[in-house]
Design a protein around this motif. Structure first.
Motif, PDB file in Angstrom:
ATOM      1  N   GLY A  60       0.843  -1.249   0.204  1.00  0.00           N
ATOM      2  CA  GLY A  60       0.063  -0.092  -0.092  1.00  0.00           C
ATOM      3  C   GLY A  60       0.760   1.293   0.044  1.00  0.00           C
ATOM      4  O   GLY A  60       1.965   1.353  -0.548  1.00  0.00           O
ATOM      5  N   GLY A  61       0.239   2.246   0.304  1.00  0.00           N
ATOM      6  CA  GLY A  61       0.956   3.746   0.600  1.00  0.00           C
ATOM      7  C   GLY A  61       1.152   4.518  -0.602  1.00  0.00           C
ATOM      8  O   GLY A  61       2.111   5.276  -0.912  1.00  0.00           O
ATOM      9  N   VAL A  62       0.188   4.341  -1.611  1.00  0.00           N
ATOM     10  CA  VAL A  62      -0.009   4.592  -2.787  1.00  0.00           C
ATOM     11  C   VAL A  62      -0.861   6.052  -2.939  1.00  0.00           C
ATOM     12  O   VAL A  62      -1.903   5.893  -2.235  1.00  0.00           O
ATOM     13  N   ASP A  78      -6.968  -6.208   1.498  1.00  0.00           N
ATOM     14  CA  ASP A  78      -7.598  -5.191   2.078  1.00  0.00           C
ATOM     15  C   ASP A  78      -6.944  -3.972   2.636  1.00  0.00           C
ATOM     16  O   ASP A  78      -6.187  -3.974   3.569  1.00  0.00           O
ATOM     17  N   MET A  79      -6.753  -2.881   1.609  1.00  0.00           N
ATOM     18  CA  MET A  79      -6.271  -1.787   1.865  1.00  0.00           C
ATOM     19  C   MET A  79      -7.299  -0.461   1.866  1.00  0.00           C
ATOM     20  O   MET A  79      -8.196  -0.477   1.162  1.00  0.00           O
ATOM     21  N   PRO A  80      -7.156   0.432   2.709  1.00  0.00           N
ATOM     22  CA  PRO A  80      -8.195   1.539   2.948  1.00  0.00           C
ATOM     23  C   PRO A  80      -7.862   2.143   1.502  1.00  0.00           C
ATOM     24  O   PRO A  80      -6.883   2.733   1.273  1.00  0.00           O
ATOM     25  N   LEU A  81      -9.232   2.663   1.195  1.00  0.00           N
ATOM     26  CA  LEU A  81      -9.158   3.338  -0.282  1.00  0.00           C
ATOM     27  C   LEU A  81     -10.061   4.679   0.087  1.00  0.00           C
ATOM     28  O   LEU A  81     -11.055   4.671   0.705  1.00  0.00           O
ATOM     29  N   TYR A 106      -2.325   1.405   3.740  1.00  0.00           N
ATOM     30  CA  TYR A 106      -1.260   0.223   3.957  1.00  0.00           C
ATOM     31  C   TYR A 106      -2.284  -0.991   4.249  1.00  0.00           C
ATOM     32  O   TYR A 106      -3.237  -0.877   4.884  1.00  0.00           O
ATOM     33  N   ALA A 107      -1.980  -2.238   3.993  1.00  0.00           N
ATOM     34  CA  ALA A 107      -2.637  -3.397   4.017  1.00  0.00           C
ATOM     35  C   ALA A 107      -3.071  -3.733   5.293  1.00  0.00           C
ATOM     36  O   ALA A 107      -2.091  -3.928   6.331  1.00  0.00           O
ATOM     37  N   ARG A 108      -4.240  -4.095   5.491  1.00  0.00           N
ATOM     38  CA  ARG A 108      -4.909  -4.755   6.957  1.00  0.00           C
ATOM     39  C   ARG A 108      -4.636  -6.048   6.747  1.00  0.00           C
ATOM     40  O   ARG A 108      -4.304  -6.659   7.799  1.00  0.00           O
ATOM     41  N   HIS A 109      -5.304  -6.627   5.570  1.00  0.00           N
ATOM     42  CA  HIS A 109      -5.323  -8.268   5.346  1.00  0.00           C
ATOM     43  C   HIS A 109      -4.710  -8.380   3.796  1.00  0.00           C
ATOM     44  O   HIS A 109      -5.053  -7.656   3.087  1.00  0.00           O
ATOM     45  N   GLY A 110      -3.644  -9.309   3.718  1.00  0.00           N
ATOM     46  CA  GLY A 110      -3.241  -9.446   2.241  1.00  0.00           C
ATOM     47  C   GLY A 110      -2.038  -8.790   2.155  1.00  0.00           C
ATOM     48  O   GLY A 110      -1.758  -7.656   3.050  1.00  0.00           O
ATOM     49  N   GLN A 111      -1.475  -8.885   1.091  1.00  0.00           N
ATOM     50  CA  GLN A 111      -0.211  -8.185   0.918  1.00  0.00           C
ATOM     51  C   GLN A 111      -0.016  -7.326  -0.545  1.00  0.00           C
ATOM     52  O   GLN A 111       0.660  -6.352  -0.719  1.00  0.00           O
ATOM     53  N   ARG A 112      -1.103  -7.656  -1.400  1.00  0.00           N
ATOM     54  CA  ARG A 112      -1.056  -7.108  -2.933  1.00  0.00           C
ATOM     55  C   ARG A 112      -2.435  -6.666  -3.396  1.00  0.00           C
ATOM     56  O   ARG A 112      -3.177  -7.417  -3.311  1.00  0.00           O
ATOM     57  N   ALA A 113      -2.553  -5.511  -3.857  1.00  0.00           N
ATOM     58  CA  ALA A 113      -3.717  -4.988  -4.542  1.00  0.00           C
ATOM     59  C   ALA A 113      -3.531  -4.685  -5.806  1.00  0.00           C
ATOM     60  O   ALA A 113      -2.389  -4.427  -6.522  1.00  0.00           O
ATOM     61  N   TYR A 114      -4.448  -4.832  -6.768  1.00  0.00           N
ATOM     62  CA  TYR A 114      -4.380  -4.491  -8.157  1.00  0.00           C
ATOM     63  C   TYR A 114      -5.372  -3.456  -8.723  1.00  0.00           C
ATOM     64  O   TYR A 114      -6.447  -3.452  -8.399  1.00  0.00           O
ATOM     65  N   LEU A 115      -4.722  -2.568  -9.447  1.00  0.00           N
ATOM     66  CA  LEU A 115      -5.233  -1.257  -9.856  1.00  0.00           C
ATOM     67  C   LEU A 115      -5.631  -1.465 -11.388  1.00  0.00           C
ATOM     68  O   LEU A 115      -4.406  -1.524 -12.058  1.00  0.00           O
ATOM     69  N   ALA A 116      -6.599  -1.380 -11.981  1.00  0.00           N
ATOM     70  CA  ALA A 116      -6.880  -1.545 -13.455  1.00  0.00           C
ATOM     71  C   ALA A 116      -7.183  -0.060 -13.857  1.00  0.00           C
ATOM     72  O   ALA A 116      -7.965   0.336 -13.288  1.00  0.00           O
ATOM     73  N   LEU A 117      -6.957   0.180 -15.137  1.00  0.00           N
ATOM     74  CA  LEU A 117      -7.755   1.325 -15.851  1.00  0.00           C
ATOM     75  C   LEU A 117      -8.421   0.628 -16.960  1.00  0.00           C
ATOM     76  O   LEU A 117      -8.248  -0.324 -17.614  1.00  0.00           O
TER      77      LEU A 117
END
Length: 306
Positions: A60-62, A78-81, A106-117
């Motif tokens: 996270g942190g993006v 699970d990252m706060p958005l 920053y992630a609360r559960h899991g390690q990787r999120a995916y952002l698509a356009l």
């Protein structure tokens, strides 16, 4: 063309598509998303083919700023958005207006999120793929295997939707639960002493902090592997057992050849759940049949496309 400007890149944000294939005979890793299921859902929410490039956000942190109105989708950990401080749901698509900022905590559960356009993130392919492989210096936005940095521009295509949408909750993985990963036995399994092969499934294993995109390293009571005097081609999910008896599960950035004995292969769709596990998480493994594994993969490709 719509685009997002990178304000904060996070610890490790990489451009990934379905992978770089057809070059393993030259030692080039296939790469691709660590969690293929989450990446596929991000593209599907926007009507993109599964092969379209997405941004893999580790931890996270993006923060990203829309330079024009556009649609995005985010799945995975699970990252706060939030958009300009207003919360948004994960595993969903939503619209950003020009000038709005998307914050990924920053992630609360899991390690990787995916952002698509919509239309996929645009970049020039290298060896047929934009997948970022830092070790080999291939892919990414500039073609040289670099992670995202402040000021980078994520360009996508056009898209228009009447409303937002989310992945139905029964299809959203729960990364907070203990993980039991399924394994197809094979490779050199017959060369292991029977009690050693059985012990892999009976013992708990801890995910090492030394794990990365190349391999998930396990820690526990060591196994006693058989000796092997030659190398052979390897695939993602292969469970290698080196002389120290601590298994290594090959992940997206794996090498293409290996000389350690192989006990079997973690089911392809379970590799994504493994990729979402934090360091020191306890893992267990169970046997599944090759037929069941193939049936699940056929269903995956039927739904998301090849």
């Amino acid at each position: 063309m719509s685009s997002l400007r990178v304000i904060k890149p996070g610890p490790l944000s990489l451009l990934q598509d379905a992978g770089r294939f057809g070059w393993q005979h030259l030692g080039v890793s296939p790469t691709g998303p660590m969690d293929p299921l989450a990446a596929a859902w991000a593209n599907r929410l926007l009507g993109n083919p599964r092969q379209c490039a997405v941004l893999e956000i580790a931890l996270g942190g993006v923060e990203l700023e829309a330079e024009a109105a556009l649609w995005v989708a985010i799945t995975g950990a699970d990252m706060p958005l939030s958009v300009d401080g207003e919360s948004r749901l994960n595993w969903s698509r939503f619209r950003l207006e020009a000038g709005q900022r998307l914050q990924v905590g920053y992630a609360r559960h899991g390690q990787r999120a995916y952002l698509a356009l919509a239309g996929g993130i645009r970049a020039e392919p290298v060896l047929g793929s934009v997948a970022c492989q830092m070790r080999e210096g291939l892919g990414g936005l500039n073609g040289q295997g670099h992670r995202l940095v402040e000021g980078d521009l994520l360009a996508g295509g056009s898209g228009n939707f009447p409303r937002g949408a989310s992945v139905p909750w029964p299809w959203q993985p729960d990364y907070s639960v203990a993980q039991v990963l399924r394994v197809v036995i094979g490779g050199d399994a017959a060369s292991f002493d029977e009690d050693q092969a059985r012990a892999f499934f009976e013992r708990p294993w801890q995910l090492s902090s030394q794990s990365d995109r190349m391999g998930a390293r396990l820690e526990g009571e060591p196994l006693v592997p058989p000796q092997r005097q030659w190398s052979q081609g390897v695939v993602s999910g292969a469970i290698q057992v080196p002389p120290d008896g601590q298994p290594i599960i090959l992940m997206a950035d794996r090498q293409t050849m290996g000389g350690y004995p192989i006990l079997g292969w973690v089911h392809s769709l379970d590799l994504g759940r493994l990729a979402q596990c934090p360091a020191n998480q306890m893992l267990r493994f169970t046997v599944m049949s090759l037929d069941d594994s193939q049936d699940e993969l056929r269903a995956f490709y039927s739904f998301f496309g090849r």
